[in-house]
Design an enzyme around this catalytic site. Structure first.
Site, PDB file in Angstrom:
ATOM      1  N   ARG A 209       0.861  -1.178   0.000  1.00  0.00           N
ATOM      2  CA  ARG A 209       0.000   0.000   0.000  1.00  0.00           C
ATOM      3  C   ARG A 209       0.899   1.229   0.000  1.00  0.00           C
ATOM      4  O   ARG A 209       1.960   1.238   0.625  1.00  0.00           O
ATOM      5  CB  ARG A 209      -0.927   0.026   1.225  1.00  0.00           C
ATOM      6  CG  ARG A 209      -2.059  -1.000   1.177  1.00  0.00           C
ATOM      7  CD  ARG A 209      -3.050  -0.690   0.061  1.00  0.00           C
ATOM      8  NE  ARG A 209      -4.215  -1.577   0.060  1.00  0.00           N
ATOM      9  CZ  ARG A 209      -4.302  -2.704  -0.627  1.00  0.00           C
ATOM     10  NH1 ARG A 209      -3.267  -3.104  -1.352  1.00  0.00           N
ATOM     11  NH2 ARG A 209      -5.405  -3.431  -0.595  1.00  0.00           N
ATOM     12  N   GLU A 238      -3.628   7.592  -3.975  1.00  0.00           N
ATOM     13  CA  GLU A 238      -4.151   7.112  -5.263  1.00  0.00           C
ATOM     14  C   GLU A 238      -5.607   7.546  -5.407  1.00  0.00           C
ATOM     15  O   GLU A 238      -6.360   7.536  -4.439  1.00  0.00           O
ATOM     16  CB  GLU A 238      -4.089   5.574  -5.320  1.00  0.00           C
ATOM     17  CG  GLU A 238      -2.704   4.987  -5.358  1.00  0.00           C
ATOM     18  CD  GLU A 238      -2.733   3.453  -5.326  1.00  0.00           C
ATOM     19  OE1 GLU A 238      -3.832   2.867  -5.497  1.00  0.00           O
ATOM     20  OE2 GLU A 238      -1.685   2.842  -5.111  1.00  0.00           O
ATOM     21  N   HIS A 255      -0.870   0.313  -9.539  1.00  0.00           N
ATOM     22  CA  HIS A 255      -1.495  -0.637  -8.610  1.00  0.00           C
ATOM     23  C   HIS A 255      -2.086  -1.833  -9.363  1.00  0.00           C
ATOM     24  O   HIS A 255      -3.249  -2.196  -9.180  1.00  0.00           O
ATOM     25  CB  HIS A 255      -2.583   0.067  -7.790  1.00  0.00           C
ATOM     26  CG  HIS A 255      -2.883  -0.617  -6.490  1.00  0.00           C
ATOM     27  ND1 HIS A 255      -3.377   0.053  -5.393  1.00  0.00           N
ATOM     28  CD2 HIS A 255      -2.764  -1.913  -6.103  1.00  0.00           C
ATOM     29  CE1 HIS A 255      -3.562  -0.792  -4.398  1.00  0.00           C
ATOM     30  NE2 HIS A 255      -3.194  -1.993  -4.803  1.00  0.00           N
TER      31      HIS A 255
END
Length: 387
Positions: A209, A238, A255
């Site tokens: 993350r 994000e 991602h």
């Protein structure tokens, strides 16, 4: 009367899975809101949808499932307070992420002149993903050090090292959940102090993350040359990422490390089985014959061409090019912030088919059987050529 399922339209096969047991309504993630979920009984989402009071207030939803291995986008306390059942898909895309790391290591070998047999890799978090990273890295001949305090306490196993001892590694890769409290909190685990303690000239990889790493601290370390470079698939804030950080990274992707076809399908099947249990229905759907073919179905290796690490790199490139993902993502650098956010989400939503290594069969001649062992170790289906 059949239950109503609201599902993210980007979840594969969800309509065919559930059509016989429920009414299915597919919505783009941008259209999943408090108004559209009011009459739903079951909600199925991806990581782009935040699920909590703002979304669910006043709805009749009694089951929430996310086809992801993490759940930091879910307000578990709120769901519990409302008696809403929750299910996620831990480990569903673990092999996909481990293959991404494998591709990244081979990229670093090829482009940064790194001999993988002469470096050490520190793996922070040795759960579903990290354990597979360890196995694949060892297959490539990399020396691996492992850090996972919760797992060490749980198992009592030796073989783990303290995080401070991991700082001497040439490359560190992060595979921990995002947590904010307790002895093992991971928010900004790699802050300025921690990054400063890393070996000068080392490399940081983050596919967990974005907020595990403090952006400003990483920018400072890259700008000063303390770190050689970074490989980043996840970002703070994000989809509005720090473009300076992207410009400094050796590899940047939106991602998608866990976005193999198999990774997605595994998550969907896990949620499907959970919904079947919830509805007291026998599961009868399976993906056999439904998956798209791999980019390359068979590769033949008859002789050595260059050193073995370059040969392995070339084989992996035929199945998955991490460089292409990076190249496409860098187009974001020429966009304004708003367009960049839309482009980030677009790349994820329209991500091309990527099959895992096992979908490709590799035939190796007896003279290069050692290459076959390495390829098998990182996940390929390998057979020896019969002469």
């Amino acid at each position: 009367m059949k239950e109503l399922i609201i599902a993210d339209s980007n979840i594969p096969f969800v309509e065919s899975m559930f059509k016989d047991m429920a009414k299915v309504c597919l919505l783009d993630s941008s259209l999943i809101n408090n108004k559209t979920v009011q009459d739903a009984d079951i909600l199925l989402v991806r990581s782009v949808t935040r699920v909590g009071k703002e979304l669910l207030n006043g709805s009749r939803i009694k089951f929430v499932g996310t086809v992801t291995s993490g759940y930091d986008h879910i307000d578990l306390d709120y769901l519990s307070s409302k008696g809403i059942k929750f299910f996620y898909a831990p480990g569903c895309n673990s092999n996909s992420v481990a293959e991404y790391i494998t591709a990244a290591l081979l990229f670093l070998h090829r482009n940064y002149n790194i001999n993988l047999r002469e470096i050490s890799l520190g793996v922070v978090g040795v759960g579903n993903i990290g354990s597979k990273v360890v196995r694949k890295a060892k297959a490539l001949g990399v020396k691996v050090l492992q850090n996972d305090p919760p797992l060490q306490r749980k198992t009592g196993e030796s073989g783990f090292v303290q995080l401070d001892d991991l700082m001497k590694c040439d490359i560190i890769t992060l595979h921990v959940p995002l947590t904010f409290e307790g002895d093992d909190a991971t928010y900004h685990l790699f802050d300025e102090e921690r990054i400063s303690a890393m070996k000068p000239g080392s490399i940081l990889i983050n596919t967990s993350r974005g907020s595990i790493v403090e952006t400003e601290a990483l920018l400072k370390a890259l700008g000063s040359g303390h770190l050689c470079t970074a490989v980043l698939d996840v970002w703070e804030n994000e989809p509005e990422i720090n473009t300076d950080l992207l410009s400094m990274a050796a590899i940047g992707t939106p991602h998608i490390a866990g976005y193999s076809v198999e990774g997605k399908i595994n998550g969907v099947i896990m949620i499907y089985n959970a919904v079947c249990t919830y509805l007291n229905v026998n599961p009868n759907w399976n993906p056999e014959g439904k998956l798209p073919p791999p980019q390359v179905s068979e590769i033949k290796i008859n002789r050595m061409e260059g050193d073995d690490q370059n040969l392995i790199y070339n084989v992996v490139q035929q199945c998955y090019s991490i460089e292409n993902d990076d190249k496409n993502f860098r187009k974001l650098l020429d966009m304004n912030a708003e367009d960049g956010k839309e482009y980030f989400n677009k790349l994820r939503k329209e991500y091309p088919v990527r099959r895992e290594f096992a979908a490709t069969s590799v035939e190796v001649a007896e003279s290069v059987s050692h290459i076959g062992k390495i390829l098998n170790g990182i996940g390929f289906s390998v057979k020896q050529k019969i002469t």
